[in-house]
Design an enzyme around this catalytic site. Sequence first.
Site, PDB file in Angstrom:
ATOM      1  N   LYS A 150       3.892 -15.242   1.335  1.00 33.25           N
ATOM      2  CA  LYS A 150       3.881 -16.096   0.147  1.00 33.25           C
ATOM      3  C   LYS A 150       5.330 -16.291  -0.289  1.00 33.25           C
ATOM      4  O   LYS A 150       5.732 -15.881  -1.384  1.00 33.25           O
ATOM      5  CB  LYS A 150       3.053 -15.437  -0.960  1.00 33.25           C
ATOM      6  CG  LYS A 150       1.564 -15.366  -0.647  1.00 33.25           C
ATOM      7  CD  LYS A 150       0.829 -16.646  -0.968  1.00 33.25           C
ATOM      8  CE  LYS A 150       0.744 -16.856  -2.471  1.00 33.25           C
ATOM      9  NZ  LYS A 150       0.138 -18.168  -2.784  1.00 33.25           N
TER      10      LYS A 150
ATOM     11  N   ASP B  17     -10.082  -9.310   8.312  1.00 32.94           N
ATOM     12  CA  ASP B  17     -11.529  -9.212   8.078  1.00 32.94           C
ATOM     13  C   ASP B  17     -12.164 -10.597   8.069  1.00 32.94           C
ATOM     14  O   ASP B  17     -13.260 -10.802   8.590  1.00 32.94           O
ATOM     15  CB  ASP B  17     -11.815  -8.518   6.740  1.00 32.94           C
ATOM     16  CG  ASP B  17     -11.899  -7.002   6.903  1.00 32.94           C
ATOM     17  OD1 ASP B  17     -11.544  -6.504   7.995  1.00 32.94           O
ATOM     18  OD2 ASP B  17     -12.314  -6.328   5.955  1.00 32.94           O
TER      19      ASP B  17
ATOM     20  N   ASP C 112      -4.783  -7.260   5.908  1.00 32.14           N
ATOM     21  CA  ASP C 112      -6.041  -6.578   5.622  1.00 32.14           C
ATOM     22  C   ASP C 112      -7.127  -7.627   5.369  1.00 32.14           C
ATOM     23  O   ASP C 112      -8.233  -7.587   5.933  1.00 32.14           O
ATOM     24  CB  ASP C 112      -5.810  -5.711   4.362  1.00 32.14           C
ATOM     25  CG  ASP C 112      -6.924  -4.712   4.130  1.00 32.14           C
ATOM     26  OD1 ASP C 112      -7.883  -4.697   4.921  1.00 32.14           O
ATOM     27  OD2 ASP C 112      -6.830  -3.956   3.145  1.00 32.14           O
TER      28      ASP C 112
ATOM     29  N   TYR D 224       0.821  -1.214   0.000  1.00 30.04           N
ATOM     30  CA  TYR D 224       0.000   0.000   0.000  1.00 30.04           C
ATOM     31  C   TYR D 224       0.855   1.266   0.000  1.00 30.04           C
ATOM     32  O   TYR D 224       0.352   2.367  -0.203  1.00 30.04           O
ATOM     33  CB  TYR D 224      -0.932   0.032   1.217  1.00 30.04           C
ATOM     34  CG  TYR D 224      -1.988  -1.059   1.206  1.00 30.04           C
ATOM     35  CD1 TYR D 224      -2.443  -1.610   0.012  1.00 30.04           C
ATOM     36  CD2 TYR D 224      -2.519  -1.557   2.389  1.00 30.04           C
ATOM     37  CE1 TYR D 224      -3.391  -2.611  -0.008  1.00 30.04           C
ATOM     38  CE2 TYR D 224      -3.477  -2.567   2.376  1.00 30.04           C
ATOM     39  CZ  TYR D 224      -3.905  -3.092   1.180  1.00 30.04           C
ATOM     40  OH  TYR D 224      -4.847  -4.084   1.163  1.00 30.04           O
TER      41      TYR D 224
ATOM     42  N   ASP E 105      -2.293 -18.003   1.557  1.00 29.14           N
ATOM     43  CA  ASP E 105      -3.522 -18.561   0.971  1.00 29.14           C
ATOM     44  C   ASP E 105      -3.988 -19.783   1.772  1.00 29.14           C
ATOM     45  O   ASP E 105      -5.178 -19.950   2.049  1.00 29.14           O
ATOM     46  CB  ASP E 105      -3.340 -18.887  -0.518  1.00 29.14           C
ATOM     47  CG  ASP E 105      -2.070 -19.677  -0.807  1.00 29.14           C
ATOM     48  OD1 ASP E 105      -1.176 -19.764   0.065  1.00 29.14           O
ATOM     49  OD2 ASP E 105      -1.961 -20.226  -1.921  1.00 29.14           O
TER      50      ASP E 105
END
Length: 368
Positions: free
Chosen positions: A192, A253, A249, A142, A225
């Site tokens: 990852k 959630d 992020d 970001y 993942d």
Amino acid sequence: MSNPSLLILAGDGIGPEVMEQVKRIIGWYGDKRDLTFDVFEDLVGGAAYDAHGVPLHDDTMAKAQKVDAVLLGAVGGPAYDDLDFSVKPERGLLRLRKEMDLFANLRPAQCFDALADFSSLKKDIVAGLDIMIVRELTSGVYFGEPRGIHVEDNMRVGINTQRYTEAEIERAARSAFELARRRNNKVCSMEKANVMESGILWRDVVNEVHQADYADVELSHMYADNGAMQLVRAPKQFDVILTDNLFGDILSDCAAMLTGSLGMLPSASLGLPMANGRPKAMYEPVHGSAPDIAGQGKANPIACILSFAMALRYSFDEGAEADRLEAAIEKVLADGARTGDLMGPEGGTPISTTEMGDVILEALDASL
Ligand code: NAD
């Protein structure tokens, strides 16, 4: 020794309503547990804009830098939707996070047994769940450069860059290991590393910090993942999950929704330790200012109260008192106390924001 200090920034909409109940609980700790805080209050968001024409006054920012912890309610609302971006209520929040350098965002996913039916997962998978996601908040994709949209060979190309320095990874990892020591002593780091160099560095640095200073904490690694799958398959396998800004992020959630209502979700953002050893810290509910119910006494104050419980545990080393407050909340929920957002399909009569504060205070009294 002086009292620990708190700056309360209640903000807009339901922010002041839920914070009122937190103030009663802070008062209870002073009266009944000899745990007195020096409490300061100020404006943030739309309320600060109305008073000063900016969403966070410089004096408020200076106070936030001085106190042991900031407690924030919520900011925003329709009255401020058309303001210039530079003075929108959310800019006040972003300024606090940036100038206090709050690089570790803590989002617990804790499922109170009485609310296990609210989860989209089966009750036995979530009942008793208590995990914590530590998300790196101030770097990563970001913020990385180069970024932007430009034209290459007559075609638009969108670019963002995942970039982490060793120092950024190291401080996030230290936050996660420190937290784990106050919980169940387990960290699972997610990236990852199979497809991203930044993930390889992340894993290396986390291992180095672990070996150097936190070998007593159980450390594992998982591709992000797979982490997402494991969170909905068997979330109770985790204690602390450490991850970067982007994956955090999404994973936080996902984990939050394991537990049901937005009115129940606290958070903390931590920075580096101050001279007194306490980390720079801001505690706030995950929810916003809920303009649809503001001013009606309907808001659930529990997310904000649980944010104060996090402050007790992570800023003030009062883990036993944080346990007491969480147990009081568990008890009132088990007894059937419900604000409107917690009403199930079977219905019932919701209680008000103040009444929820009342029963939590009664449960605290009963705990003595
Ligand atoms: P919201 O979280 O304010 O509300 C979403 C829904 O959840 C609403 O129906 C609301 O009534 C309900 N809800 C939220 N908290 C509740 C509580 N404690 N008790 C009972 N019900 C609750 O999100 P939104 O509607 O998308 O945003 C409203 C405003 O809040 C916007 O201006 C937005 O920018 C701002 N916002 C602020 C923050 C923050 O301060 N950290 C976070 C998110 C949104």
